[in-house]
Design a protein around this motif. Structure first.
Motif, short mmCIF file in Angstrom:
data_model
loop_
_atom_site.label_atom_id
_atom_site.label_comp_id
_atom_site.label_asym_id
_atom_site.label_seq_id
_atom_site.Cartn_x
_atom_site.Cartn_y
_atom_site.Cartn_z
N SER A 23 -34.63 23.57 -11.06
CA SER A 23 -35.19 22.50 -10.23
C SER A 23 -34.26 21.30 -10.22
CB SER A 23 -36.58 22.09 -10.74
OG SER A 23 -36.49 21.70 -12.10
N ASP A 24 -33.05 21.47 -10.80
CA ASP A 24 -32.12 20.35 -10.92
C ASP A 24 -31.33 20.08 -9.64
OD1 ASP A 24 -32.94 20.09 -13.51
OD2 ASP A 24 -31.26 21.19 -14.37
N GLY A 25 -31.12 21.12 -8.83
CA GLY A 25 -30.34 20.94 -7.61
C GLY A 25 -29.52 22.18 -7.34
N CYS A 26 -28.48 22.00 -6.51
CA CYS A 26 -27.63 23.13 -6.13
C CYS A 26 -26.85 23.63 -7.34
CB CYS A 26 -26.67 22.70 -5.03
SG CYS A 26 -25.40 23.94 -4.69
N VAL A 27 -26.97 24.91 -7.63
CA VAL A 27 -26.30 25.51 -8.79
C VAL A 27 -24.79 25.32 -8.69
CG1 VAL A 27 -25.84 27.68 -9.98
CG2 VAL A 27 -28.15 27.16 -9.19
N GLY A 28 -24.23 25.57 -7.52
CA GLY A 28 -22.80 25.45 -7.33
C GLY A 28 -22.31 24.02 -7.47
N CYS A 29 -23.05 23.08 -6.89
CA CYS A 29 -22.65 21.67 -6.96
C CYS A 29 -22.79 21.11 -8.37
CB CYS A 29 -23.49 20.84 -5.99
SG CYS A 29 -23.01 21.04 -4.26
N ARG A 57 -21.73 23.90 1.16
CA ARG A 57 -22.46 25.03 1.79
C ARG A 57 -22.65 26.20 0.82
NH1 ARG A 57 -20.31 25.37 8.03
NH2 ARG A 57 -20.69 23.21 8.54
N HIS A 58 -23.14 25.91 -0.36
CA HIS A 58 -23.27 26.97 -1.36
C HIS A 58 -24.32 28.02 -1.00
CE1 HIS A 58 -21.13 24.14 -4.26
NE2 HIS A 58 -20.45 25.26 -4.30
N ALA A 59 -25.34 27.63 -0.25
CA ALA A 59 -26.35 28.62 0.13
C ALA A 59 -25.73 29.68 1.03
CB ALA A 59 -27.52 27.93 0.84
N ARG A 60 -24.88 29.26 1.97
CA ARG A 60 -24.20 30.22 2.84
C ARG A 60 -23.22 31.07 2.03
NH1 ARG A 60 -23.31 30.91 8.13
NH2 ARG A 60 -24.47 29.04 8.64
N HIS A 61 -22.52 30.44 1.12
CA HIS A 61 -21.58 31.18 0.28
C HIS A 61 -22.33 32.24 -0.51
CE1 HIS A 61 -17.98 31.86 -2.11
NE2 HIS A 61 -18.74 31.82 -3.19
N HIS A 62 -23.47 31.87 -1.06
CA HIS A 62 -24.27 32.83 -1.82
C HIS A 62 -24.71 33.99 -0.93
CE1 HIS A 62 -27.18 34.53 -4.58
NE2 HIS A 62 -28.08 34.48 -3.62
N ALA A 63 -25.17 33.68 0.28
CA ALA A 63 -25.63 34.72 1.20
C ALA A 63 -24.51 35.69 1.53
CB ALA A 63 -26.17 34.07 2.48
N GLU A 64 -23.31 35.17 1.73
CA GLU A 64 -22.19 36.02 2.13
C GLU A 64 -21.67 36.86 0.97
OE1 GLU A 64 -19.50 33.22 3.83
OE2 GLU A 64 -20.55 33.17 5.75
N THR A 65 -21.72 36.33 -0.25
CA THR A 65 -21.17 37.06 -1.38
C THR A 65 -22.21 38.00 -2.01
OG1 THR A 65 -21.68 35.21 -2.84
CG2 THR A 65 -19.45 35.31 -1.93
N SER A 66 -23.48 37.67 -1.88
CA SER A 66 -24.51 38.47 -2.55
C SER A 66 -25.20 39.43 -1.58
CB SER A 66 -25.57 37.55 -3.17
OG SER A 66 -26.27 36.89 -2.14
N GLY A 67 -25.10 39.17 -0.29
CA GLY A 67 -25.82 39.99 0.67
C GLY A 67 -27.29 39.66 0.76
N HIS A 68 -27.65 38.47 0.31
CA HIS A 68 -29.04 38.01 0.42
C HIS A 68 -29.14 37.09 1.64
CE1 HIS A 68 -29.34 38.47 -4.25
NE2 HIS A 68 -29.37 39.63 -3.61
N PRO A 69 -29.70 37.56 2.74
CA PRO A 69 -29.58 36.82 4.00
C PRO A 69 -30.56 35.67 4.19
CG PRO A 69 -30.68 38.92 4.38
CD PRO A 69 -30.28 38.90 2.94
N ILE A 70 -31.72 35.71 3.54
CA ILE A 70 -32.78 34.76 3.89
C ILE A 70 -32.94 33.69 2.81
CG2 ILE A 70 -35.18 34.47 4.56
CD1 ILE A 70 -34.12 36.40 6.44
N ALA A 71 -32.93 32.43 3.24
CA ALA A 71 -33.19 31.32 2.33
C ALA A 71 -34.21 30.40 2.96
CB ALA A 71 -31.91 30.55 2.03
N GLN A 72 -34.95 29.73 2.10
CA GLN A 72 -35.99 28.81 2.58
C GLN A 72 -35.65 27.39 2.17
OE1 GLN A 72 -40.00 30.02 2.24
NE2 GLN A 72 -40.83 27.97 2.34
N SER A 73 -35.96 26.45 3.04
CA SER A 73 -35.76 25.05 2.71
C SER A 73 -36.59 24.69 1.48
CB SER A 73 -36.18 24.17 3.88
OG SER A 73 -36.16 22.81 3.49
#
Ligand SMILES: [Zn+2]
Ligand SMILES: [Zn+2]
Ligand SMILES: [Zn+2]
Length: 98
Positions: A23-29, A57-73
């Motif tokens: 709940s701290d924020g973006c894992v990558g950031c 744009r870590h959410a997009r990076h995650h989607a492209e590298t993991s193959g997980h296409p759907i994210a929610q705000s």
């Protein structure tokens, strides 16, 4: 737009019952010390990443590298999802009609 002709994104089949990794924020950031504007929750694994309105744009990076296409705000009150495979917003109703 007609209510009876809603296209259901087939990637919604990747959606799982997930718990956010943090709940701290973006894992990558948090790892890089960079800033984010808006957070997205991966609905396949619970990864928390920043959206396209953020510099990294870590959410997009995650989607492209993991193959997980759907994210929610992750913002309170927000009720939309994004499909990174189709690059399209998904709004309610999310589920398949039965
Ligand atoms: Zn980030
Ligand atoms: Zn994921
Ligand atoms: Zn899709």
């Amino acid at each position: 737009m007609s209510q009876s002709n809603i296209w259901q994104d087939p990637d919604l089949g990747m959606v799982r019952d997930v718990v956010a990794h943090t709940s701290d924020g973006c894992v990558g950031c948090l790892a890089l010390g960079t800033r984010w504007n808006h957070l997205m929750l991966c609905l396949s694994c619970g990864y928390v990443g920043c959206s396209d309105s953020s510099p990294m744009r870590h959410a997009r990076h995650h989607a492209e590298t993991s193959g997980h296409p759907i994210a929610q705000s992750l913002h309170a009150g927000d009720d939309w999802r994004w499909c990174y495979a189709h690059d399209a917003p998904i709004t309610a109703p999310y589920g398949y009609r039965t």
